[in-house]
Write an enzyme that holds these catalytic residues in place. Structure first.
Site, PDB file in Angstrom:
ATOM      1  N   GLY A  71       7.056  14.159   4.762  1.00  0.00           N
ATOM      2  CA  GLY A  71       6.777  15.316   3.369  1.00  0.00           C
ATOM      3  C   GLY A  71       6.673  14.762   2.245  1.00  0.00           C
ATOM      4  O   GLY A  71       5.811  15.098   1.385  1.00  0.00           O
ATOM      5  N   GLN A 179      11.043  22.909   2.995  1.00  0.00           N
ATOM      6  CA  GLN A 179      12.160  23.675   3.404  1.00  0.00           C
ATOM      7  C   GLN A 179      11.930  25.184   3.809  1.00  0.00           C
ATOM      8  O   GLN A 179      13.111  25.916   4.010  1.00  0.00           O
ATOM      9  CB  GLN A 179      13.150  23.601   2.159  1.00  0.00           C
ATOM     10  CG  GLN A 179      13.883  22.169   1.827  1.00  0.00           C
ATOM     11  CD  GLN A 179      14.825  21.664   2.712  1.00  0.00           C
ATOM     12  OE1 GLN A 179      15.126  22.621   3.948  1.00  0.00           O
ATOM     13  NE2 GLN A 179      15.184  20.543   2.704  1.00  0.00           N
ATOM     14  N   SER A 199       7.230  19.122   6.995  1.00  0.00           N
ATOM     15  CA  SER A 199       7.858  17.773   7.167  1.00  0.00           C
ATOM     16  C   SER A 199       8.404  18.081   8.657  1.00  0.00           C
ATOM     17  O   SER A 199       9.221  19.249   8.800  1.00  0.00           O
ATOM     18  CB  SER A 199       8.810  17.168   6.252  1.00  0.00           C
ATOM     19  OG  SER A 199       9.653  16.219   6.867  1.00  0.00           O
ATOM     20  N   HIS A 201      11.159  16.421  10.325  1.00  0.00           N
ATOM     21  CA  HIS A 201      12.518  16.661  10.867  1.00  0.00           C
ATOM     22  C   HIS A 201      13.164  17.511  10.015  1.00  0.00           C
ATOM     23  O   HIS A 201      14.476  17.697  10.261  1.00  0.00           O
ATOM     24  CB  HIS A 201      13.177  14.815  10.274  1.00  0.00           C
ATOM     25  CG  HIS A 201      13.217  14.795   8.741  1.00  0.00           C
ATOM     26  ND1 HIS A 201      14.556  14.849   8.021  1.00  0.00           N
ATOM     27  CD2 HIS A 201      12.084  14.676   7.568  1.00  0.00           C
ATOM     28  CE1 HIS A 201      14.270  14.480   6.802  1.00  0.00           C
ATOM     29  NE2 HIS A 201      12.852  14.243   6.632  1.00  0.00           N
ATOM     30  N   CYS A 323      21.724   9.756  -5.396  1.00  0.00           N
ATOM     31  CA  CYS A 323      22.332   8.261  -5.501  1.00  0.00           C
ATOM     32  C   CYS A 323      21.176   7.378  -6.002  1.00  0.00           C
ATOM     33  O   CYS A 323      20.263   7.058  -5.117  1.00  0.00           O
ATOM     34  CB  CYS A 323      23.139   7.867  -4.347  1.00  0.00           C
ATOM     35  SG  CYS A 323      24.301   6.878  -4.764  1.00  0.00           S
TER      36      CYS A 323
HETATM   37  C1  LIG Z   1      11.702  20.255  -0.509  1.00  0.00           C
HETATM   38  C2  LIG Z   1      11.366  19.160  -0.006  1.00  0.00           C
HETATM   39  N1  LIG Z   1      10.255  18.482  -0.213  1.00  0.00           N
HETATM   40  C3  LIG Z   1       9.917  17.141   0.444  1.00  0.00           C
HETATM   41  C4  LIG Z   1      10.949  16.758   1.132  1.00  0.00           C
HETATM   42  C5  LIG Z   1      10.515  15.115   1.487  1.00  0.00           C
HETATM   43  O1  LIG Z   1      10.327  15.174   3.003  1.00  0.00           O
HETATM   44  P1  LIG Z   1      10.404  13.804   4.012  1.00  0.00           P
HETATM   45  O2  LIG Z   1      11.861  13.795   3.959  1.00  0.00           O
HETATM   46  O3  LIG Z   1       9.769  14.004   5.249  1.00  0.00           O
HETATM   47  O4  LIG Z   1       9.930  12.656   3.168  1.00  0.00           O
HETATM   48  C6  LIG Z   1      12.209  17.252   1.061  1.00  0.00           C
HETATM   49  C7  LIG Z   1      13.259  16.485   2.146  1.00  0.00           C
HETATM   50  O5  LIG Z   1      14.459  16.417   1.702  1.00  0.00           O
HETATM   51  C8  LIG Z   1      12.518  18.317   0.685  1.00  0.00           C
HETATM   52  O6  LIG Z   1      13.590  19.203   0.852  1.00  0.00           O
END
Ligand SMILES: Cc1ncc(COP(=O)(O)O)c(C=O)c1O
Length: 386
Positions: A71, A179, A199, A201, A323
């Site tokens: 993502g 999300q 994304s 996962h 972190c």
């Molecule tokens: C809103 C949002 N955008 C982008 C990402 C990034 O996705 P990825 O973990 O596949 O890099 C996340 C992951 O936490 C997310 O919550």
């Protein structure tokens, strides 16, 4: 009862049906989709099927889907690609103050490289302040980035209104739907955005694979150079097993969204009402939300140590904190909403998922109530109204 996982916004377990779709590719389907022979064509067909499945989930045509390595990469591709394709004087990027680091830090990196970049405020409710956005989006704006659902609060952002404002000024719109996908209906065409990221996962698919919807005709400069994969938008031999997993995950998410959405919002509301019954507890954010997320602060507690205590007790939840270089930074999302630092540092995110049951919710809430009380007793900082 074993460990309870209420951190699905961080990542979701791989659905066994997704694994079943991926295993034949990992075992036998090793062909390179760019090869002309049978092995290559089998792999190409699997990627094409996945492209259709992802397109259907987000309301796009298969030709508008570009597979990425995450993502984060999809967000980078949208922002960097639009910025590199932008021409003077239209070069500015505007993003909402509650964007994920994948968008926010990409925008900041572009600013360091000389692009004009501005961040738009959000209200105390956690939704983009459209008045502020309207002031910042001007005739020099190339792209506006706004997420569909926030990862920390679950709030659904007014993307349609953002698009209207951007269009009045001729700017493109990128929407991070990482999300939102699988939790609420996502229709890139109806939203009328130019690019939209998802994304694997976060929707019970594998890690390390994502996708970017790129509306037909959108000018994006590719930043991974090499072969002509993904219609020259993203070079590199395709992660076929990952892509097949993402496709199957997208298909399942779409098929099960309606029932799962109803089930999860009931469970989330139940969890939230149990949590809000803890003295000194407050909900963070107001407005339409995805069905699985609750963000609650517990006055006088230190959320980081609460997360660790809960982990020892068998409950996995998280704070919005990141972190960075060994130092814990308080959530920029809750800060942007104007919450005082003590409240930000006393906030926990609970995110439910496919495996969550009513028993998990009840036991989880009980563990939180106990841990909050214990921490308060030990620190004696909280003199509550209870
Ligand atoms: C809103 C949002 N955008 C982008 C990402 C990034 O996705 P990825 O973990 O596949 O890099 C996340 C992951 O936490 C997310 O919550």
């Amino acid at each position: 009862m074993g460990r309870i996982y209420l951190d699905h916004n961080a990542t979701t377990p791989l659905d066994p049906r997704v694994l079943d779709a991926m295993l034949p590719i990992l075992r036998e389907g090793f062909g390179n989709p760019s090869s002309l022979h049978w092995f290559g064509q089998q792999a190409r067909a699997a990627v094409d099927t996945a492209r259709e499945q992802v397109a259907t989930l987000v309301g796009a045509s298969p030709g508008e889907i570009v597979f990425t390595g995450s993502g984060t990469e999809a967000d980078n591709m949208a922002l960097r690609g639009a910025s590199a394709a932008a021409r003077e004087p239209r070069r500015k990027l505007v993003y909402s103050a509650i964007e994920h680091h994948a968008v926010m830090n990409t925008a900041k990196a572009l600013a360091e490289d000389g692009s004009p970049v501005e961040s738009a405020r959000v209200g105390a409710d956690g939704r983009v302040d459209l008045g502020d956005l309207r002031q910042k989006v001007d005739d020099r704006t190339a792209l506006v980035a706004v997420m569909l659902a926030n990862n920390e609060t679950g709030l659904v952002e007014p993307v349609e209104d953002v698009v209207r404002i951007a269009r009045e000024r001729g700017a493109l719109v990128h929407c991070d739907a990482v999300q939102a996908a699988g939790k609420i209906p996502v229709d890139a065409r109806a939203l009328d955005v130019d690019t939209l990221a998802i994304s694997g996962h976060k929707i019970y698919g594998p890690k390390g694979v994502g996708a970017l919807y790129v509306k037909r005709g959108t000018r994006l400069k590719s930043f991974v150079r090499g072969g002509s994969q993904e219609r020259n938008r993203r070079a590199g031999t395709e992660n076929v097993a990952g892509i097949v997993g993402l496709g199957r995950a997208a298909e399942l998410a779409r098929e099960e969204m309606k029932t799962e959405c109803a089930r999860l919002s009931e469970l989330r509301d139940r969890l939230e009402s149990l949590l809000l019954a803890v003295p000194g507890a407050q909900r963070n954010g107001e407005g339409p939300r995805v069905p699985n997320t609750a963000n609650v602060s517990f006055a006088g507690v230190e959320a980081e140590s609460l997360v660790m205590a809960l982990d020892l007790a068998g409950l996995a939840v998280s704070t919005g904190a990141a972190c960075a270089a060994g130092a814990v930074e308080p959530s920029h999302v809750l800060r942007a909403m104007g919450l005082p630092l003590e409240r930000v540092q006393a906030s926990l995110r609970f995110s439910l998922g496919r495996g969550t049951t009513a028993e998990h919710v009840d036991r989880g809430a009980q563990l939180v109530a106990e841990a909050v009380e214990k921490q308060r007793r030990m620190s004696r900082t909280y003199v509550g109204k209870a």
